[in-house]
Design a protein around this motif. Structure first.
Motif, PDB file in Angstrom:
ATOM      1  N   LEU A 209       0.932  -1.188   0.184  1.00 50.97           N
ATOM      2  CA  LEU A 209       0.041   0.034   0.077  1.00 50.97           C
ATOM      3  C   LEU A 209       0.685   1.349   0.050  1.00 50.97           C
ATOM      4  CD1 LEU A 209      -2.808   1.505   0.066  1.00 50.97           C
ATOM      5  CD2 LEU A 209      -2.630   1.291   2.638  1.00 50.97           C
ATOM      6  N   LEU A 210       0.933   2.037  -1.213  1.00 51.68           N
ATOM      7  CA  LEU A 210       1.958   3.009  -1.316  1.00 51.68           C
ATOM      8  C   LEU A 210       0.634   4.250  -1.258  1.00 51.68           C
ATOM      9  CD1 LEU A 210       4.299   2.027  -3.981  1.00 51.68           C
ATOM     10  CD2 LEU A 210       4.548   2.090  -1.515  1.00 51.68           C
ATOM     11  N   PRO A 211       0.619   5.198  -0.318  1.00 49.20           N
ATOM     12  CA  PRO A 211      -0.431   6.097  -0.232  1.00 49.20           C
ATOM     13  C   PRO A 211      -0.471   7.413  -1.138  1.00 49.20           C
ATOM     14  CG  PRO A 211       1.447   6.321   1.792  1.00 49.20           C
ATOM     15  CD  PRO A 211       1.961   5.114   0.876  1.00 49.20           C
ATOM     16  N   LYS A 212       0.665   7.642  -1.912  1.00 51.60           N
ATOM     17  CA  LYS A 212       0.266   8.382  -2.767  1.00 51.60           C
ATOM     18  C   LYS A 212       1.267   8.361  -4.276  1.00 51.60           C
ATOM     19  CE  LYS A 212       2.400  11.418   0.310  1.00 51.60           C
ATOM     20  NZ  LYS A 212       2.818  12.604   0.586  1.00 51.60           N
ATOM     21  N   PRO A 213       0.688   8.926  -5.160  1.00 48.38           N
ATOM     22  CA  PRO A 213       1.246   8.497  -6.553  1.00 48.38           C
ATOM     23  C   PRO A 213       2.691   9.135  -6.590  1.00 48.38           C
ATOM     24  CG  PRO A 213      -0.258  10.293  -7.090  1.00 48.38           C
ATOM     25  CD  PRO A 213      -0.348   9.794  -5.404  1.00 48.38           C
ATOM     26  N   GLY A 214       3.597   8.780  -7.387  1.00 45.79           N
ATOM     27  CA  GLY A 214       4.837   9.494  -7.704  1.00 45.79           C
ATOM     28  C   GLY A 214       6.078   8.243  -7.883  1.00 45.79           C
ATOM     29  N   SER A 215       7.114   8.640  -7.689  1.00 53.80           N
ATOM     30  CA  SER A 215       8.157   7.619  -7.838  1.00 53.80           C
ATOM     31  C   SER A 215       8.601   7.296  -6.118  1.00 53.80           C
ATOM     32  CB  SER A 215       9.798   8.209  -8.263  1.00 53.80           C
ATOM     33  OG  SER A 215       9.417   8.412  -9.722  1.00 53.80           O
ATOM     34  N   TRP A 216       8.685   6.136  -5.894  1.00 57.28           N
ATOM     35  CA  TRP A 216       9.143   5.267  -4.500  1.00 57.28           C
ATOM     36  C   TRP A 216      10.377   4.422  -4.727  1.00 57.28           C
ATOM     37  CZ3 TRP A 216       6.148   5.702  -0.062  1.00 57.28           C
ATOM     38  CH2 TRP A 216       4.821   6.552  -0.091  1.00 57.28           C
ATOM     39  N   ARG A 217      11.252   4.664  -3.683  1.00 57.13           N
ATOM     40  CA  ARG A 217      12.326   3.811  -3.559  1.00 57.13           C
ATOM     41  C   ARG A 217      12.325   2.927  -2.575  1.00 57.13           C
ATOM     42  NH1 ARG A 217      16.526   2.706  -6.964  1.00 57.13           N
ATOM     43  NH2 ARG A 217      18.532   2.768  -6.020  1.00 57.13           N
ATOM     44  N   MET A 218      12.219   1.560  -2.989  1.00 56.02           N
ATOM     45  CA  MET A 218      11.802   0.381  -2.291  1.00 56.02           C
ATOM     46  C   MET A 218      13.429  -0.254  -1.661  1.00 56.02           C
ATOM     47  SD  MET A 218       9.038  -1.831  -3.890  1.00 56.02           S
ATOM     48  CE  MET A 218       7.257  -1.082  -4.178  1.00 56.02           C
ATOM     49  N   PHE A 219      13.239  -0.453  -0.459  1.00 55.20           N
ATOM     50  CA  PHE A 219      14.441  -1.157  -0.039  1.00 55.20           C
ATOM     51  C   PHE A 219      14.216  -2.743   0.393  1.00 55.20           C
ATOM     52  CE2 PHE A 219      15.250   3.148   0.289  1.00 55.20           C
ATOM     53  CZ  PHE A 219      16.635   3.309  -0.443  1.00 55.20           C
ATOM     54  N   LEU A 220      14.483  -3.751  -0.136  1.00 57.46           N
ATOM     55  CA  LEU A 220      14.360  -5.055   0.291  1.00 57.46           C
ATOM     56  C   LEU A 220      15.392  -5.727   1.092  1.00 57.46           C
ATOM     57  CD1 LEU A 220      12.069  -7.514  -0.465  1.00 57.46           C
ATOM     58  CD2 LEU A 220      14.073  -8.268  -1.772  1.00 57.46           C
ATOM     59  N   GLN A 221      15.343  -6.330   2.316  1.00 57.96           N
ATOM     60  CA  GLN A 221      16.236  -6.795   3.043  1.00 57.96           C
ATOM     61  C   GLN A 221      15.908  -8.374   3.168  1.00 57.96           C
ATOM     62  OE1 GLN A 221      15.980  -3.741   6.156  1.00 57.96           O
ATOM     63  NE2 GLN A 221      18.167  -3.890   6.135  1.00 57.96           N
ATOM     64  N   PHE A 222      16.895  -9.091   2.972  1.00 59.29           N
ATOM     65  CA  PHE A 222      16.883 -10.734   2.876  1.00 59.29           C
ATOM     66  C   PHE A 222      18.155 -11.224   3.509  1.00 59.29           C
ATOM     67  CE2 PHE A 222      17.927  -9.815  -1.248  1.00 59.29           C
ATOM     68  CZ  PHE A 222      18.980 -10.838  -1.619  1.00 59.29           C
ATOM     69  N   ARG A 223      17.900 -12.573   4.102  1.00 63.09           N
ATOM     70  CA  ARG A 223      19.323 -13.089   4.801  1.00 63.09           C
ATOM     71  C   ARG A 223      19.478 -14.514   4.039  1.00 63.09           C
ATOM     72  NH1 ARG A 223      21.324 -11.907   9.711  1.00 63.09           N
ATOM     73  NH2 ARG A 223      19.150 -11.267  10.468  1.00 63.09           N
ATOM     74  N   THR A 224      20.850 -14.637   3.784  1.00 62.25           N
ATOM     75  CA  THR A 224      21.335 -15.969   3.371  1.00 62.25           C
ATOM     76  C   THR A 224      22.491 -16.091   3.936  1.00 62.25           C
ATOM     77  OG1 THR A 224      22.183 -15.015   1.195  1.00 62.25           O
ATOM     78  CG2 THR A 224      19.835 -15.746   0.817  1.00 62.25           C
ATOM     79  N   GLY A 225      22.718 -17.308   4.174  1.00 61.88           N
ATOM     80  CA  GLY A 225      24.169 -17.727   4.793  1.00 61.88           C
ATOM     81  C   GLY A 225      24.716 -16.955   5.964  1.00 61.88           C
ATOM     82  N   GLY A 226      23.742 -16.394   6.724  1.00 61.19           N
ATOM     83  CA  GLY A 226      24.051 -15.606   7.732  1.00 61.19           C
ATOM     84  C   GLY A 226      24.369 -14.108   7.341  1.00 61.19           C
ATOM     85  N   LYS A 227      24.099 -13.782   6.208  1.00 64.97           N
ATOM     86  CA  LYS A 227      24.504 -12.437   5.831  1.00 64.97           C
ATOM     87  C   LYS A 227      23.108 -11.824   5.356  1.00 64.97           C
ATOM     88  CE  LYS A 227      26.980  -9.526   2.291  1.00 64.97           C
ATOM     89  NZ  LYS A 227      27.842  -9.570   1.305  1.00 64.97           N
ATOM     90  N   LEU A 228      23.148 -10.566   5.833  1.00 68.56           N
ATOM     91  CA  LEU A 228      21.805  -9.680   5.493  1.00 68.56           C
ATOM     92  C   LEU A 228      22.108  -8.878   4.145  1.00 68.56           C
ATOM     93  CD1 LEU A 228      19.108  -8.872   6.429  1.00 68.56           C
ATOM     94  CD2 LEU A 228      20.065  -6.733   7.559  1.00 68.56           C
ATOM     95  N   HIS A 229      21.244  -9.028   3.258  1.00 70.85           N
ATOM     96  CA  HIS A 229      21.430  -8.382   2.211  1.00 70.85           C
ATOM     97  C   HIS A 229      20.357  -7.177   2.035  1.00 70.85           C
ATOM     98  CE1 HIS A 229      23.862 -11.682   0.549  1.00 70.85           C
ATOM     99  NE2 HIS A 229      22.778 -12.446   1.153  1.00 70.85           N
ATOM    100  N   THR A 230      20.679  -5.995   1.178  1.00 74.67           N
ATOM    101  CA  THR A 230      19.658  -4.846   1.035  1.00 74.67           C
ATOM    102  C   THR A 230      19.727  -4.371  -0.305  1.00 74.67           C
ATOM    103  OG1 THR A 230      20.032  -4.255   3.295  1.00 74.67           O
ATOM    104  CG2 THR A 230      19.131  -2.480   1.649  1.00 74.67           C
ATOM    105  N   ALA A 231      18.624  -4.782  -1.087  1.00 77.53           N
ATOM    106  CA  ALA A 231      18.481  -4.492  -2.629  1.00 77.53           C
ATOM    107  C   ALA A 231      17.465  -3.025  -2.579  1.00 77.53           C
ATOM    108  CB  ALA A 231      17.974  -5.577  -3.542  1.00 77.53           C
ATOM    109  N   ALA A 232      17.777  -2.351  -3.442  1.00 74.56           N
ATOM    110  CA  ALA A 232      17.127  -1.053  -3.805  1.00 74.56           C
ATOM    111  C   ALA A 232      16.705  -0.891  -5.090  1.00 74.56           C
ATOM    112  CB  ALA A 232      17.915   0.095  -3.173  1.00 74.56           C
ATOM    113  N   LEU A 233      15.354  -0.682  -5.457  1.00 76.58           N
ATOM    114  CA  LEU A 233      15.082  -0.153  -6.782  1.00 76.58           C
ATOM    115  C   LEU A 233      13.719   0.874  -6.585  1.00 76.58           C
ATOM    116  CD1 LEU A 233      12.173  -1.636  -7.139  1.00 76.58           C
ATOM    117  CD2 LEU A 233      13.569  -3.774  -7.543  1.00 76.58           C
ATOM    118  N   THR A 234      13.795   1.476  -7.627  1.00 77.08           N
ATOM    119  CA  THR A 234      12.736   2.692  -7.987  1.00 77.08           C
ATOM    120  C   THR A 234      11.583   2.066  -8.671  1.00 77.08           C
ATOM    121  OG1 THR A 234      14.431   4.388  -7.846  1.00 77.08           O
ATOM    122  CG2 THR A 234      12.343   4.840  -8.810  1.00 77.08           C
TER     123      THR A 234
END
Length: 234
Positions: A209-234
Protein backbone atom coordinates in the motif's frame (compact mmCIF):
# COMPACT_ATOMS: atom_id res chain seq x y z
CA UNK A 1 -0.01 4.37 10.34
CA UNK A 2 0.24 7.66 8.40
CA UNK A 3 3.09 8.70 6.14
CA UNK A 4 5.69 9.04 8.90
CA UNK A 5 6.50 12.69 8.13
CA UNK A 6 5.38 14.17 11.47
CA UNK A 7 7.19 13.99 14.80
CA UNK A 8 3.86 13.68 16.67
CA UNK A 9 0.65 11.68 16.18
CA UNK A 10 -2.27 10.75 18.43
CA UNK A 11 -0.58 12.32 21.46
CA UNK A 12 2.74 10.50 20.92
CA UNK A 13 5.88 12.49 20.11
CA UNK A 14 9.38 11.59 18.94
CA UNK A 15 11.86 13.77 20.83
CA UNK A 16 15.63 14.09 20.50
CA UNK A 17 18.26 16.63 21.49
CA UNK A 18 20.21 15.73 18.34
CA UNK A 19 19.92 18.06 15.37
CA UNK A 20 23.34 17.36 13.84
CA UNK A 21 25.38 14.19 13.36
CA UNK A 22 29.01 13.88 12.22
CA UNK A 23 29.91 12.77 8.70
CA UNK A 24 32.08 9.82 7.86
CA UNK A 25 32.03 7.86 11.10
CA UNK A 26 29.78 5.62 13.14
CA UNK A 27 27.64 7.58 15.55
CA UNK A 28 24.81 7.17 18.06
CA UNK A 29 21.40 8.80 17.74
CA UNK A 30 19.48 9.09 21.03
CA UNK A 31 15.73 9.66 21.22
CA UNK A 32 12.59 9.10 23.29
CA UNK A 33 8.93 8.50 22.59
CA UNK A 34 6.74 10.71 24.79
CA UNK A 35 3.19 9.57 25.49
CA UNK A 36 -0.09 11.50 25.74
CA UNK A 37 0.54 11.81 29.49
CA UNK A 38 3.79 13.71 28.83
CA UNK A 39 5.93 10.88 30.15
CA UNK A 40 8.42 8.68 28.26
CA UNK A 41 6.83 5.51 26.88
CA UNK A 42 8.54 2.37 28.18
CA UNK A 43 6.04 -0.35 27.17
CA UNK A 44 6.20 -1.39 23.52
CA UNK A 45 4.73 -4.41 21.73
CA UNK A 46 6.96 -6.50 19.48
CA UNK A 47 6.42 -5.89 15.76
CA UNK A 48 8.14 -8.50 13.59
CA UNK A 49 10.11 -9.59 16.70
CA UNK A 50 11.39 -6.06 17.52
CA UNK A 51 9.97 -3.40 19.86
CA UNK A 52 11.46 -0.56 17.78
CA UNK A 53 12.33 -0.29 14.11
CA UNK A 54 14.51 2.74 13.34
CA UNK A 55 15.27 3.99 9.84
CA UNK A 56 17.55 6.69 8.49
CA UNK A 57 17.55 7.89 4.88
CA UNK A 58 19.03 10.92 3.15
CA UNK A 59 16.78 13.44 1.38
CA UNK A 60 17.79 12.03 -2.04
CA UNK A 61 16.70 8.54 -0.86
CA UNK A 62 20.29 7.31 -0.74
CA UNK A 63 22.08 5.85 2.26
CA UNK A 64 19.27 3.73 3.73
CA UNK A 65 19.78 2.24 7.21
CA UNK A 66 17.38 0.01 9.18
CA UNK A 67 18.29 -0.56 12.83
CA UNK A 68 16.84 -2.06 15.99
CA UNK A 69 17.98 0.24 18.81
CA UNK A 70 18.17 -0.58 22.49
CA UNK A 71 16.07 1.05 25.20
CA UNK A 72 17.28 2.07 28.65
CA UNK A 73 15.07 1.83 31.72
CA UNK A 74 14.05 5.49 31.44
CA UNK A 75 12.59 4.99 27.96
CA UNK A 76 15.52 6.51 26.07
CA UNK A 77 16.63 4.71 22.91
CA UNK A 78 20.08 4.58 21.28
CA UNK A 79 20.45 3.76 17.58
CA UNK A 80 23.96 2.99 16.37
CA UNK A 81 24.21 4.54 12.90
CA UNK A 82 26.92 3.61 10.43
CA UNK A 83 28.93 6.31 8.62
CA UNK A 84 26.69 9.03 7.15
CA UNK A 85 27.34 11.12 4.05
CA UNK A 86 26.80 14.90 4.31
CA UNK A 87 23.26 16.16 3.71
CA UNK A 88 19.84 16.25 5.35
CA UNK A 89 18.70 12.96 6.79
CA UNK A 90 15.31 11.90 8.12
CA UNK A 91 15.16 9.46 11.03
CA UNK A 92 12.03 7.35 11.58
CA UNK A 93 10.83 5.49 14.67
CA UNK A 94 8.29 2.73 13.95
CA UNK A 95 6.62 1.22 17.02
CA UNK A 96 3.45 -0.08 18.70
CA UNK A 97 2.66 1.15 22.25
CA UNK A 98 1.79 -1.71 24.60
CA UNK A 99 -0.09 0.37 27.16
CA UNK A 100 -2.04 3.61 27.47
CA UNK A 101 -4.30 5.32 24.95
CA UNK A 102 -2.41 4.13 21.89
CA UNK A 103 -2.05 0.48 22.89
CA UNK A 104 -1.86 -1.72 19.79
CA UNK A 105 -1.65 1.19 17.35
CA UNK A 106 0.98 1.19 14.55
CA UNK A 107 2.85 4.52 14.67
CA UNK A 108 5.71 5.97 12.61
CA UNK A 109 7.21 9.31 13.67
CA UNK A 110 10.21 11.12 12.22
CA UNK A 111 12.61 14.03 12.60
CA UNK A 112 15.36 15.49 10.44
CA UNK A 113 19.04 15.86 11.24
CA UNK A 114 21.86 17.61 9.40
CA UNK A 115 25.16 15.97 8.55
CA UNK A 116 27.56 18.84 7.78
CA UNK A 117 29.81 18.90 4.73
CA UNK A 118 29.48 19.17 0.97
CA UNK A 119 26.35 17.24 0.06
CA UNK A 120 26.51 15.54 -3.32
CA UNK A 121 23.01 14.70 -4.49
CA UNK A 122 22.55 11.24 -5.98
CA UNK A 123 19.99 11.25 -8.82
CA UNK A 124 17.14 8.80 -8.23
CA UNK A 125 17.72 5.75 -10.46
CA UNK A 126 15.16 5.11 -13.19
CA UNK A 127 12.13 2.99 -12.39
CA UNK A 128 12.78 -0.72 -12.89
CA UNK A 129 11.17 -4.01 -11.95
CA UNK A 130 14.43 -5.70 -11.02
CA UNK A 131 17.85 -4.96 -9.56
CA UNK A 132 20.96 -6.85 -8.45
CA UNK A 133 22.72 -7.03 -5.09
CA UNK A 134 25.58 -9.28 -3.93
CA UNK A 135 25.10 -11.54 -6.96
CA UNK A 136 21.34 -11.91 -6.42
CA UNK A 137 18.64 -10.69 -8.84
CA UNK A 138 15.56 -9.22 -7.15
CA UNK A 139 12.39 -8.76 -9.22
CA UNK A 140 9.18 -7.07 -8.02
CA UNK A 141 5.96 -8.49 -9.48
CA UNK A 142 2.57 -6.86 -9.03
CA UNK A 143 0.58 -3.75 -9.93
CA UNK A 144 1.26 -0.83 -7.58
CA UNK A 145 -1.43 1.86 -7.39
CA UNK A 146 -1.56 4.82 -5.02
CA UNK A 147 -3.91 4.46 -2.09
CA UNK A 148 -4.90 0.87 -2.83
CA UNK A 149 -3.50 -2.30 -1.30
CA UNK A 150 -2.24 -4.80 -3.86
CA UNK A 151 -0.61 -8.21 -3.52
CA UNK A 152 3.04 -8.06 -4.53
CA UNK A 153 5.72 -10.71 -4.72
CA UNK A 154 9.47 -10.28 -4.76
CA UNK A 155 11.30 -13.03 -6.65
CA UNK A 156 14.91 -13.68 -5.69
CA UNK A 157 17.26 -15.62 -7.95
CA UNK A 158 20.99 -16.26 -8.34
CA UNK A 159 22.77 -17.36 -11.49
CA UNK A 160 19.37 -17.69 -13.13
CA UNK A 161 18.06 -20.13 -10.52
CA UNK A 162 15.35 -19.46 -7.88
CA UNK A 163 16.78 -18.94 -4.40
CA UNK A 164 15.31 -21.33 -1.82
CA UNK A 165 17.76 -20.81 1.05
CA UNK A 166 16.33 -17.56 2.40
CA UNK A 167 16.82 -17.51 6.17
CA UNK A 168 14.22 -16.09 8.57
CA UNK A 169 14.63 -12.35 9.14
CA UNK A 170 12.25 -10.49 11.47
CA UNK A 171 9.80 -13.40 11.47
CA UNK A 172 9.55 -13.49 7.68
CA UNK A 173 11.82 -14.20 4.69
CA UNK A 174 12.15 -10.61 3.48
CA UNK A 175 11.50 -7.10 4.80
CA UNK A 176 10.32 -4.31 2.48
CA UNK A 177 10.10 -0.56 3.08
CA UNK A 178 9.57 2.30 0.64
CA UNK A 179 10.16 6.06 0.65
CA UNK A 180 8.52 8.65 -1.60
CA UNK A 181 10.67 10.89 -3.77
CA UNK A 182 10.54 14.54 -2.71
CA UNK A 183 8.93 14.42 0.74
CA UNK A 184 10.34 11.06 2.00
CA UNK A 185 6.91 9.73 2.97
CA UNK A 186 7.26 6.28 4.54
CA UNK A 187 5.50 3.02 3.65
CA UNK A 188 6.04 -0.37 5.26
CA UNK A 189 4.91 -3.13 2.92
CA UNK A 190 3.59 -5.86 5.18
CA UNK A 191 4.90 -9.38 4.58
CA UNK A 192 2.38 -12.12 3.85
CA UNK A 193 4.82 -15.05 3.88
CA UNK A 194 5.26 -16.66 7.28
CA UNK A 195 8.47 -18.44 8.16
CA UNK A 196 8.41 -22.19 8.57
CA UNK A 197 10.96 -24.59 9.95
CA UNK A 198 14.08 -24.10 7.87
CA UNK A 199 14.70 -21.88 4.87
CA UNK A 200 12.32 -20.38 2.34
CA UNK A 201 12.02 -18.63 -1.01
CA UNK A 202 12.08 -17.76 -3.79
CA UNK A 203 8.95 -15.54 -3.85
CA UNK A 204 8.19 -13.69 -0.57
CA UNK A 205 4.73 -12.10 -0.75
CA UNK A 206 3.68 -8.66 0.50
CA UNK A 207 0.57 -6.52 0.80
CA UNK A 208 1.70 -3.29 -0.84
CA UNK A 209 0.00 0.00 0.00
CA UNK A 210 1.74 3.13 -1.28
CA UNK A 211 -0.32 6.10 -0.09
CA UNK A 212 0.44 8.58 -2.88
CA UNK A 213 1.43 8.62 -6.57
CA UNK A 214 4.94 9.35 -7.74
CA UNK A 215 8.31 7.66 -7.59
CA UNK A 216 9.11 5.42 -4.62
CA UNK A 217 12.45 3.94 -3.62
CA UNK A 218 12.01 0.41 -2.27
CA UNK A 219 14.48 -1.34 0.02
CA UNK A 220 14.22 -5.12 0.29
CA UNK A 221 16.22 -6.90 2.99
CA UNK A 222 16.77 -10.66 3.05
CA UNK A 223 19.23 -13.04 4.67
CA UNK A 224 21.23 -15.94 3.21
CA UNK A 225 24.19 -17.76 4.72
CA UNK A 226 24.01 -15.57 7.80
CA UNK A 227 24.48 -12.37 5.76
CA UNK A 228 21.86 -9.61 5.41
CA UNK A 229 21.45 -8.23 1.89
CA UNK A 230 19.75 -4.93 1.03
CA UNK A 231 18.46 -4.41 -2.51
CA UNK A 232 17.11 -1.03 -3.68
CA UNK A 233 14.98 -0.19 -6.69
CA UNK A 234 12.75 2.64 -7.89
Amino acid sequence: MGDGLADAQDGYKLTSMTTELPAGKDTAYKFQIMGPDGKPVTAFAADQTKKMHFYAIRSDLAGFQHLHPTMAGDGSWTAGLSSLEPGTWRTYASFIPDSGEGKGKDLVLSRTVTVPGEAKKTPLPEAASSTEVDGYTVTVKGVLMAGMAHPTTVSISKDGKPVTDLQPYLDTYAHLTAFHEGDQAFAHLHPETETKDGNGGPDPAFQALLPKPGSWRMFLQFRTGGKLHTAALT
